[in-house]
Structure formats: structure tokens, C-alpha cells
Design a protein around this motif. Structure first.
Motif, PDB file in Angstrom:
ATOM      1  N   VAL A 325       0.840  -1.206   0.000  1.00 46.17           N
ATOM      2  CA  VAL A 325       0.000   0.000   0.000  1.00 46.17           C
ATOM      3  C   VAL A 325       0.871   1.251   0.000  1.00 46.17           C
ATOM      4  N   GLY A 326       1.907   1.223   0.810  1.00 44.24           N
ATOM      5  CA  GLY A 326       2.796   2.387   0.868  1.00 44.24           C
ATOM      6  C   GLY A 326       3.462   2.666  -0.468  1.00 44.24           C
ATOM      7  N   MET A 327       3.937   1.626  -1.136  1.00 43.48           N
ATOM      8  CA  MET A 327       4.620   1.801  -2.430  1.00 43.48           C
ATOM      9  C   MET A 327       3.652   2.283  -3.510  1.00 43.48           C
ATOM     10  N   LEU A 328       2.421   1.754  -3.507  1.00 42.68           N
ATOM     11  CA  LEU A 328       1.434   2.203  -4.508  1.00 42.68           C
ATOM     12  C   LEU A 328       1.010   3.644  -4.258  1.00 42.68           C
ATOM     13  N   GLN A 329       0.839   3.981  -2.989  1.00 44.81           N
ATOM     14  CA  GLN A 329       0.375   5.329  -2.645  1.00 44.81           C
ATOM     15  C   GLN A 329       1.401   6.380  -3.037  1.00 44.81           C
ATOM     16  N   GLU A 330       2.661   6.005  -2.961  1.00 38.42           N
ATOM     17  CA  GLU A 330       3.719   6.956  -3.307  1.00 38.42           C
ATOM     18  C   GLU A 330       3.879   7.120  -4.816  1.00 38.42           C
ATOM     19  N   ASP A 331       3.285   6.215  -5.582  1.00 35.52           N
ATOM     20  CA  ASP A 331       3.396   6.271  -7.045  1.00 35.52           C
ATOM     21  C   ASP A 331       2.266   7.142  -7.593  1.00 35.52           C
ATOM     22  N   GLU A 332       2.507   8.452  -7.706  1.00 44.44           N
ATOM     23  CA  GLU A 332       1.450   9.384  -8.118  1.00 44.44           C
ATOM     24  C   GLU A 332       0.950   9.105  -9.531  1.00 44.44           C
ATOM     25  N   LYS A 333       1.861   8.738 -10.416  1.00 40.83           N
ATOM     26  CA  LYS A 333       1.459   8.464 -11.795  1.00 40.83           C
ATOM     27  C   LYS A 333       0.487   7.290 -11.862  1.00 40.83           C
ATOM     28  N   PHE A 334       0.751   6.288 -11.042  1.00 40.68           N
ATOM     29  CA  PHE A 334      -0.107   5.109 -11.031  1.00 40.68           C
ATOM     30  C   PHE A 334      -1.534   5.481 -10.625  1.00 40.68           C
ATOM     31  N   LEU A 335      -1.683   6.215  -9.529  1.00 38.80           N
ATOM     32  CA  LEU A 335      -3.020   6.575  -9.052  1.00 38.80           C
ATOM     33  C   LEU A 335      -3.727   7.518 -10.012  1.00 38.80           C
ATOM     34  N   THR A 336      -2.976   8.453 -10.584  1.00 38.32           N
ATOM     35  CA  THR A 336      -3.581   9.386 -11.543  1.00 38.32           C
ATOM     36  C   THR A 336      -4.155   8.623 -12.734  1.00 38.32           C
ATOM     37  N   ASP A 337      -3.387   7.676 -13.271  1.00 39.87           N
ATOM     38  CA  ASP A 337      -3.866   6.869 -14.396  1.00 39.87           C
ATOM     39  C   ASP A 337      -5.087   6.038 -13.995  1.00 39.87           C
ATOM     40  N   LEU A 338      -5.058   5.498 -12.775  1.00 40.96           N
ATOM     41  CA  LEU A 338      -6.159   4.654 -12.303  1.00 40.96           C
ATOM     42  C   LEU A 338      -7.477   5.422 -12.331  1.00 40.96           C
ATOM     43  N   PHE A 339      -7.507   6.601 -11.739  1.00 41.47           N
ATOM     44  CA  PHE A 339      -8.765   7.345 -11.655  1.00 41.47           C
ATOM     45  C   PHE A 339      -9.151   7.965 -12.997  1.00 41.47           C
ATOM     46  N   ALA A 340      -8.162   8.305 -13.799  1.00 41.15           N
ATOM     47  CA  ALA A 340      -8.468   8.844 -15.131  1.00 41.15           C
ATOM     48  C   ALA A 340      -9.204   7.791 -15.957  1.00 41.15           C
ATOM     49  N   GLN A 341      -8.732   6.555 -15.913  1.00 42.36           N
ATOM     50  CA  GLN A 341      -9.380   5.500 -16.694  1.00 42.36           C
ATOM     51  C   GLN A 341     -10.729   5.099 -16.093  1.00 42.36           C
ATOM     52  N   LEU A 342     -10.844   5.163 -14.778  1.00 39.50           N
ATOM     53  CA  LEU A 342     -12.118   4.819 -14.140  1.00 39.50           C
ATOM     54  C   LEU A 342     -13.239   5.739 -14.601  1.00 39.50           C
ATOM     55  N   THR A 343     -12.944   7.020 -14.733  1.00 39.55           N
ATOM     56  CA  THR A 343     -13.979   8.009 -15.062  1.00 39.55           C
ATOM     57  C   THR A 343     -14.068   8.306 -16.552  1.00 39.55           C
ATOM     58  N   ASP A 344     -13.164   7.750 -17.348  1.00 37.83           N
ATOM     59  CA  ASP A 344     -13.167   8.007 -18.788  1.00 37.83           C
ATOM     60  C   ASP A 344     -14.293   7.207 -19.449  1.00 37.83           C
ATOM     61  N   GLU A 345     -15.173   7.895 -20.165  1.00 37.95           N
ATOM     62  CA  GLU A 345     -16.295   7.210 -20.820  1.00 37.95           C
ATOM     63  C   GLU A 345     -15.819   6.234 -21.890  1.00 37.95           C
ATOM     64  N   ALA A 346     -14.620   6.466 -22.400  1.00 39.23           N
ATOM     65  CA  ALA A 346     -14.116   5.592 -23.465  1.00 39.23           C
ATOM     66  C   ALA A 346     -13.619   4.246 -22.923  1.00 39.23           C
ATOM     67  N   THR A 347     -13.437   4.130 -21.626  1.00 35.06           N
ATOM     68  CA  THR A 347     -12.953   2.871 -21.039  1.00 35.06           C
ATOM     69  C   THR A 347     -14.018   1.793 -21.225  1.00 35.06           C
ATOM     70  N   ASP A 348     -13.611   0.642 -21.769  1.00 39.33           N
ATOM     71  CA  ASP A 348     -14.601  -0.412 -22.001  1.00 39.33           C
ATOM     72  C   ASP A 348     -14.995  -1.072 -20.669  1.00 39.33           C
ATOM     73  N   GLU A 349     -16.122  -1.769 -20.702  1.00 40.68           N
ATOM     74  CA  GLU A 349     -16.725  -2.317 -19.474  1.00 40.68           C
ATOM     75  C   GLU A 349     -15.789  -3.304 -18.783  1.00 40.68           C
ATOM     76  N   GLU A 350     -15.158  -4.178 -19.541  1.00 39.71           N
ATOM     77  CA  GLU A 350     -14.285  -5.192 -18.939  1.00 39.71           C
ATOM     78  C   GLU A 350     -13.104  -4.540 -18.240  1.00 39.71           C
ATOM     79  N   LYS A 351     -12.528  -3.543 -18.876  1.00 39.43           N
ATOM     80  CA  LYS A 351     -11.398  -2.833 -18.275  1.00 39.43           C
ATOM     81  C   LYS A 351     -11.835  -2.124 -16.989  1.00 39.43           C
ATOM     82  N   ARG A 352     -13.019  -1.498 -17.035  1.00 43.58           N
ATOM     83  CA  ARG A 352     -13.497  -0.787 -15.854  1.00 43.58           C
ATOM     84  C   ARG A 352     -13.732  -1.765 -14.696  1.00 43.58           C
ATOM     85  N   GLN A 353     -14.229  -2.951 -15.031  1.00 42.57           N
ATOM     86  CA  GLN A 353     -14.451  -3.956 -13.993  1.00 42.57           C
ATOM     87  C   GLN A 353     -13.131  -4.328 -13.324  1.00 42.57           C
ATOM     88  N   GLU A 354     -12.082  -4.492 -14.114  1.00 43.11           N
ATOM     89  CA  GLU A 354     -10.768  -4.820 -13.543  1.00 43.11           C
ATOM     90  C   GLU A 354     -10.256  -3.681 -12.663  1.00 43.11           C
TER      91      GLU A 354
END
Length: 845
Positions: A325-354
Motif C-alpha cells: 500500500v505504501g509503495m502504490l500510494q507513493e506512485d502518483e502516476k499510477f493513481l492518476t492513471d487509475l482514476f483517469a481510466q475509471l472516469t473516462d467514458e471511453a474505457t470499455d466495461e471489462e477494463k473498468r471492472q478490472e
């Protein structure tokens, strides 16, 4: 904690001061987290502080002290006991058992600090700091230890296929003794024995040597029970872990081997929903998953005697999760990409589920963090936009995705409900009610397809947390309760009550299947909670929307639990004794469904019967005048034959007393004064009381109270005594009628054959009265059309015994005491003598 002095710390013999081996150190080096192992074998964080070692006079020995970095309070004071086994794990952990079933751990920020404290522990116990476990060796000299270590019994046999049985017996015989376990573990470490055993494992599999594989299972299982971090690090390495799992597939007690490796390599796929660039982090995730799998699925459930032997395995997994958790939390790029893809309408359903499943697991791992780190974790997620992302996810069709989103939402609500409230109030300014986060949650609760409504129960609990004023904040500028409840009743309450209103349009529920009944019961439970905690918000809603009438339709449900939920809702409202609610109940005749349910229940002695009687008994005991009058005037015919309890006859008696007071309020006040002497509880004599009474100035008395004129106005004596005389006459005239009523009441003539609830004839219920001023005609509690004074049954023999005035601190109030029917004759004598005594006193003056 305060900084250490700049000079090297003195030894205990020099000054008794505290220090850490190795001289002065920086704050970060001394910084530790203290953990204790709870009953569920999980590590609980006890706080962060700075560790030191010193001689503690009270404990008579060198001790480890940890002072909290927040306020300097003592988090830990533990004597370094020569007999205690300490373990050093993963270079930054020291673990030991303080007492039976009480394990402690220090997690160091820096390896150097851990090494120095370890040296201090080893110094006190006389051990070589190069070992990573100390044991109970107090009575053994170095020579004895050497002799014992070199004894043939603990010499490891050469690692050959033909000697597997001998090795398995040696491991099994070493487990009961802590000393032999340590020696076995050291031998396994020093000789690289585990890797040799795993080579033989491959040979046995190639030869299909089942006997050898069974021996290897016993050996590897025994090595796990040695509870040794250094051995775990070898077994859980990338090179060895799959072979270790392979050895554990061949349990001799099973007829067929398990397919754990096949599951881990083929079925369980590692998906990088967002690419992880750090190879160390990736390896740590793989390792943690596999070790968790070994703990949960591969190793047999430990017996009572073996449970503590796997504490190091629990610790290994726990601290791995903290690190991930500590290593992931410190990786700002990782979290930014995660939430960007979660809220992106273009993200397909299977990817969003993952992505959602990853975020759920990420939040679950966060539960291992200490409180301040958990604060930072959820603050980071909030800043990244986790709540808007959840709103998008909850709008998806995939049930699995919605379920995962619900779990994430529960983590957020349990952690910080105020954060969730603030978000939903802000979004209400931009969005329609239909897509508000809370309304989405309510809709998922209503549409839960689970026959047992497991998801709906969870969501109802979250809603209850959100609307609970007990966890709402109040600041100088705003009150969260006022703002949020105003929002909730305006934008959300109609969504919550929609199933209730849709199902109660007729005289009985339009849908009465089990699942619908369960859902409506959940909704009623939350509404009942609101009645208790929300005051005017829920009051306005219930009265304006006629909610109670609709709820009482459910009294006709075939499901008893739902009918009882509806009754409990009404009982909670009546319990508030609020006249706004009471007028609403009377205006809409909302006792009718309750009385109907009571009569339909018949003479069955069940929860419905008891709950309804308790409601009416509450109205009687609390003397809610408006409801008493309403019930008797409208439902007495239906209830008068119920005589296995005295509740309804008690209500009738209340009603008659009210009418008597309204007919003659002056008499009521006079009778109250007379009754005061009969039940006085203070030490003053009758004469003293009368002196006080005559000395009372007329101007001091208020309207509705008894007015005692001065002795120079004899004409008023007649005014006072006349109604008393009339009352006594009327009492004698109706004596025969009342005896019949009382006889019927006390004998419980229609007692139900199925149960007995009648009160004994020697006991009457305690009846309470309010101030006589409140009983004047036109008061809120008075019936609309009082009966004539002479109507049959309007005055009971006990009427004059019901109210008494007591003075305390200058206030005049009504107090009630229970009457005993056994003393009726004696009471009648007193009723006759007291007025005469008073009259004599008046005339003599």
C-alpha cells in the motif's frame, strides 16, 4: 518525544538514564511503530513513537521503552527478560511474546535502529547478535550448548531420497521443544537444506514416488511450524515458492493430490490494470498473493496447539501488505492513471471492472495501515476523485462491478461519513436527483435481487450511518446536521419511501411476497430511526405526506414481522408525546388499523397482542389526554370486552376523570387539595399545613388552583363546600353502578382461555394526572363534547382518589400514588372525614 542529549548516553550503572545502544541517534532511526497481536491473529497498531532502552528500577532490569511522538506518553514499557524469545524479522521487525497469547512487535523505520536495539536485547540475554531468534537458554553454559548442538540427535541426515523418512521423523520430534526447534532451524539455514529438499521433490515427482512425496509434505509442513522468518524468506523466494506449494499438494491424509500449482499458474492470472513499473513492487504483490494462498488454502487449519506456531506467517503477510500500500500510494502516476481510466467514458466495461476490483482490493489492504497513514490514504483517494468515480461505476449494468463499488463506498462511509455528506451536497447543486450518489445507493438497495437482501442490509446500514446526527460535525459557522438533513429530505427521502408508497395505495399491501416484505421492513427500520433522531424534518415529512397512514396499511400484511415493524413505527411516534403528531393521528383516525389488527388477532397470546396492548398501556400510564379521549370515544365499543388486562378499562377511567374535571374544574381543584393531606410524604403535621393554607394570600394563587378565602369572607365557604356536598351526593347515588363496574374489572370475567394476563384484584395500575389547569374545557387535552355529569359510569369510586397537590420549591404540581383496592373501605372513611374536618376548621375560623 524530546531529542536525546548530544553526549553519548550514560550506562544504567552511571546515571540510570535511558538511551539506545550505539550512542546518540537521529529521530528517524529511533522511530518505531508498536503492534500487538489480537485474538483474531491480526496485528493492531498501537501508535508511533521513539524507542530507547534503559534500566527501570520498578521492573528491576533493562527494559524497552517507546514514547509516543505525538505527546510523549508511554506506549510501551517491556523488561528484556532473559527467558523471552525475541525474533528479528525482515531486518526492521522485532517480535516477541510478552505473555501467553500476548504478542508484541516493533516495526523500525530504519534497519540501523533495529540492529542497535537487537544488539541491546542480545547483550542482556548473552546472545550473539548475528542470530535472529533468542530462546530460553539461561541454565545452559556455552559448553553445554555446543555439546547439545553437536549431539547425534540433531545432526541433519544427508539430503538423500533414501533418508526422507528419517528427516521427517527428526523434524517431527523437534517441534515440541523450543530449544530443539531453534537448533533445527539454524541447521536448515546454515546448510541450505531447503533447496536440497526441493531438488529431491523434483526427483520424486519424476519417479512418481508417492511415499517420498508424502514424507516431503510432512517435512515442509514441519518447517512452516518452526515459525522462522529466515526460513520463510528462503521458501517464499521467487525461486522456491512454487516447489514449496508443490510439496504441500501431497497430503498423506488425502486420497488424491491437490492441484494448487495448476490453479496459481493457469487459473489465477495476474492482471496489471495499470502497468506497474517497479519490479520490486510487482514481485512483492506476487509473493503476498501466493503466501496468502498458502495460509488460506494449502496449509491445514492449525490445531489449538499449533496456532501460535504460525504467528510469523501472519506477520509476514501483514507487513507485506503494509509495504505494498505504501509503495502504490507513493506512485502518483499510477493513481492518476487509475482514476483517469475509471472516469473516462471511453474505457470499455471489462477494463473498468478490472479497475474497480483493483481499487476494492487496494482499499481492503489499507485496513492494515496505522491510523495516520490511513488518514493520508483516504485523503489521497478523495483528492483523486474516488466519489465521482463511484457514481459512474454505480450507474453501470454489471452487478459484480456494482457490488465491488458498494464495498468501496462502505470503506469510505465507515472511515469518514462527513466527507461523503459534503460531496453529495455539493453535487446536488449541479445534478438531478436521479443521479445523486445517495439516490443511486438507495436504488441499488431497493433493487437488490438477493432473496435474503444481503446487499440491501449492508446499504441500509451505510444510509443509517450517513443520516445519524451522532456522527455529524458542528462548527461555529455551520451545522452539518441542519444542512445535510435539509438536503436529504428534499432530494433523497422520496426515493427511499417510493416502494412503501407504491405498495400501500389500497387497504392492504398490493404486493405481499417475502422479499418485498423484507425490503419494506428495512425501509421502516430506517424511518423509525429518523423519527427518533431527526425531530422536525421527519415530522413535517410524515404529516405532509400522510406517511403513517400508509405505513399502517402494512398492519394487514400476512408477514407478522412486517406488521410489527409498522406498529413499532407508530409506537415510536406516540412515544414522543408530541401534540402535532397526536392531532394528525386523531384527525386521520389512525388507531383504526391497530384496533382492527388487535381484534383479528383474537385471543392468541403472541407478539402482536403484547405490542398493541403495550402501546395502549403507554398512553394510559403517560396520561396522553388527547389520545385517551380519542380512543375511548371512537373505539370503546370494540375494546370494552377485553378484560384479561386492565389497560382498556384503565383508559376508560382516565377518560371519565377528564370529563369530570371539565364538568367541574373548581371541584377538581378542591379535591386535589384535600387529597394532598391523605398522601403527604413530608414531615409537616396536618395543623402546620392548614396554617400555611390559611396564610396563603389570594393574590398568590393562579387561575385553576384552589383559592382559599380569608376568614372574613364567610359567604365563599358555601361556594367551596357546595360542590363537595354535591359530589358526595352524586357519589352515593351511583354507588351500585360503580360496584358492578369494579366487580367486572377485578374479576376479569372474559379471561382468555389460552393465556392469563389479568392483574390481581389487589393491585391497581398507577394513574398519573397533570395540573388541573390543563384539564379546563377548551384545553388541548379535553374531548370535544364532554358528557353530562350524571351520566352512568362517568364518575368512578376512585375518582376522588386520583390527584393530589404537592408543593416543592414554590411550584405546584400533581403527583399520583397507587391505590389498593383492599383499602377501599378505609379510604371511603377518610374521604368522608377529611372534608368534614376541613369544614370544621373553616367554620371555627
Amino acid at each position: 518525544a524530546p531529542d536525546q542529549p548530544s553526549a553519548p548516553p550514560a550506562t544504567a550503572s552511571q546515571s540510570g538514564g535511558c538511551g539506545v545502544a550505539g550512542g546518540r541517534m537521529t529521530d528517524t532511526r529511533r522511530r518505531v511503530k508498536v503492534y500487538t497481536l489480537n485474538e483474531d491473529r491480526q496485528w493492531d497498531d498501537r501508535g508511533t513513537g521513539h524507542v530507547s532502552s534503559c534500566y527501570v528500577e520498578r521492573l528491576k532490569g533493562m527494559s524497552l521503552l517507546v514514547r509516543a511522538e505525538s505527546d510523549g506518553s508511554l506506549l510501551l514499557e517491556s523488561k528484556i527478560n532473559p527467558n523471552t524469545a525475541y525474533q528479528k524479522q525482515q531486518d526492521t521487525l522485532i517480535v516477541w511474546s510478552e505473555a501467553e497469547n500476548y504478542d508484541l512487535a516493533l516495526s523500525f523505520q530504519e534497519k540501523a535502529g533495529c540492529d542497535e536495539i537487537w544488539e541491546k536485547i542480545c547483550q542482556v540475554q548473552g546472545k550473539d547478535p548475528s542470530v535472529d531468534i533468542t530462546q530460553d537458554l539461561v541454565d545452559e553454559s556455552e559448553e553445554e550448548r555446543f555439546d547439545d548442538m553437536s549431539s547425534p540427535g540433531l545432526e541433519l541426515p544427508s539430503c538423500e531420497l533414501s533418508r526422507l523418512e528419517e528427516i521427517a521423523e527428526l523434524v517431527a520430534s523437534s517441534l515440541p521443544s523450543p530449544l530443539r526447534r531453534e537448533k533445527l532451524a539454524l541447521a536448515l539455514e546454515n546448510e541450505g537444506y531447503i533447496k536440497k529438499l526441493l531438488e529431491i521433490f523434483h526427483v520424486c515427482e519424476d519417479l512418481e514416488n508417492i511415499e517420498g512425496l508424502h514424507h516431503l509434505y510432512e517435512i515442509i509442513k514441519g518447517i512452516f511450524l518452526l515459525n522462522r522468518t529466515a526460513l520463510f524468506e528462503v521458501m517464499f523466494s521467487e525461486e522456491c515458492i512454487m516447489d514449496v506449494i508443490g510439496c504441500l499438494e501431497y497430503d498423506p491424509s488425502l486420497s488424491q493430490s491437490r492441484k494448487h500449482r495448476e490453479f496459481l499458474t493457469k487459473t489465477a492470472k495476474f492482471k496489471e490494470v495499470i502497468p506497474i513499473s517497479d519490479p520490486e513492487l510487482k514481485q512483492k504483490i506476487h509473493q503476498t498473493y501466493r503466501v496468502q494462498y498458502i495460509q488460506d488454502m494449502v496449509l491445514p487449519t492449525p490445531s489449538v496447539f499449533e496456532e501460535n506456531m504460525l504467528s510469523t506467517l501472519h506477520s509476514f503477510i501483514f507487513f507485506n501488505k503494509v509495504e505494498i500500500v505504501g509503495m502504490l500510494q507513493e506512485d502518483e502516476k499510477f493513481l492518476t492513471d487509475l482514476f483517469a481510466q475509471l472516469t473516462d467514458e471511453a474505457t470499455d466495461e471489462e477494463k473498468r471492472q478490472e479497475l474497480v476490483n483493483f481499487l476494492k482490493e487496494f482499499c481492503a489492504f489499507s485496513q492494515t495501515l496505522q491510523p495516520q497513514n490511513r488518514d493520508a490514504f483516504f485523503k489521497t483517494l478523495s483528492n483523486m476523485g474516488i466519489l465521482p468515480a463511484l457514481e459512474v461505476i454505480l450507474g453501470m449494468d454489471d452487478a459484480q462491478v456494482r457490488s465491488a463499488a458498494t464495498d468501496i463506498f462502505s470503506y469510505l462511509v465507515e472511515y469518514n461519513p462527513s466527507m461523503v455528506r459534503e460531496f453529495v451536497m455539493q453535487e446536488a447543486q449541479q445534478n438531478d436527483d436521479d443521479i445523486l450518489l445517495i439516490n443511486l445507493i438507495i436504488e441499488h438497495m431497493i433493487c437488490d435481487t438477493d432473496p435474503e437482501l444481503g446487499g440491501a442490509v449492508l446499504l441500509m446500514g451505510l444510509l443509517r450511518t450517513l443520516v445519524d446526527p451522532e456522527n455529524m460535525l458542528a462548527t461555529a459557522n455551520k451545522t452539518e446536521k441542519t444542512e445535510f438533513l435539509g438536503f436529504f429530505y428534499k432530494h433523497c427521502m422520496h426515493v427511499l419511501t417510493a416502494p412503501l408508497l407504491a405498495n400501500t395505495t389500497e387497504d392492504k399491501p398490493s404486493k405481499d411476497d417475502f422479499q418485498t416484505a423484507q425490503l419494506l421492513a428495512l425501509i421502516l427500520e430506517l424511518l423509525t430511526f429518523c423519527v427518533e433522531h431527526h425531530t422536525y424534518h421527519i415530522k413535517n415529512y410524515i404529516i405532509n405526506k400522510d406517511i403513517l397512514r400508509r405505513v399502517l396499511v402494512l398492519m394487514a400484511s400476512k408477514h407478522a414481522f412486517l406488521a410489527l415493524c409498522a406498529l413499532r413505527f407508530k409506537r415510536k411516534i406516540i412515544g414522543l408525546k408530541d401534540e402535532f403528531y397526536n392531532r394528525y393521528i386523531m384527525k386521520s383516525f389512525l388507531f383504526e388499523p391497530v384496533v382492527k389488527a388487535f381484534l383479528n388477532n383474537g385471543s392468541r397470546y403472541n407478539l402482536m397482542n403484547s405490542a398493541i396492548i403495550e402501546m395502549f398501556e403507554f398512553i394510559r400510564v403517560e396520561d396522553i389526554k388527547s389520545l385517551t379521549a380519542h380512543v375511548i370515544e371512537n373505539y370503546w365499543k370494540a375494546l370494552e370486552d377485553v378484560d384479561y388486562v386492565q389497560t382498556f378499562k384503565g383508559l376508560k377511567l382516565r377518560f371519565e376523570q377528564q370529563r369530570e374535571r371539565q364538568d367541574n374544574p373548581k371541584l377538581d381543584s378542591m379535591r386535589s387539595i384535600l387529597r394532598n393531606h391523605r398522601y403527604r410524604r413530608d414531615a409537616r403535621t396536618l395543623e402546620d399545613e392548614e396554617e400555611m393554607w390559611f396564610n396563603t394570600d389570594e393574590d398568590d394563587m393562579e387561575d385553576g388552583e384552589a383559592v382559599v378565602p380569608p376568614s372574613d369572607k364567610p359567604k365563599n365557604d358555601e361556594d367551596i363546600m357546595d360542590p363537595i356536598s354535591k359530589f358526595m351526593e352524586r357519589k352515593k347515588l351511583k354507588e351500585s353502578e360503580e360496584k358492578e363496574v369494579l366487580l367486572k374489572t377485578n374479576l376479569s370475567g372474559r379471561q382468555s382461555p389460552s393465556f392469563k394476563l389479568s392483574f390481581s384484584s389487589g393491585t391497581k395500575s398507577n394513574l398519573t394526572s397533570q395540573s388541573s389547569a390543563s384539564n379546563l374545557p377548551g384545553s388541548p387535552g379535553s374531548p370535544g363534547s364532554p358528557g353530562s355529569p350524571g351520566s352512568p359510569g362517568s364518575v368512578s369510586k376512585s375518582t376522588s382518589q386520583m390527584a393530589a397537590i404537592t408543593t416543592k420549591g414554590g411550584l405546584v404540581g400533581l403527583v399520583d400514588y397507587p391505590d389498593d383496592d383492599e383499602e377501599d373501605d378505609e379510604d371511603e372513611d377518610k374521604e368522608e372525614t377529611l372534608p368534614l374536618s376541613k369544614k370544621a376548621k373553616l367554620e371555627s375560623s
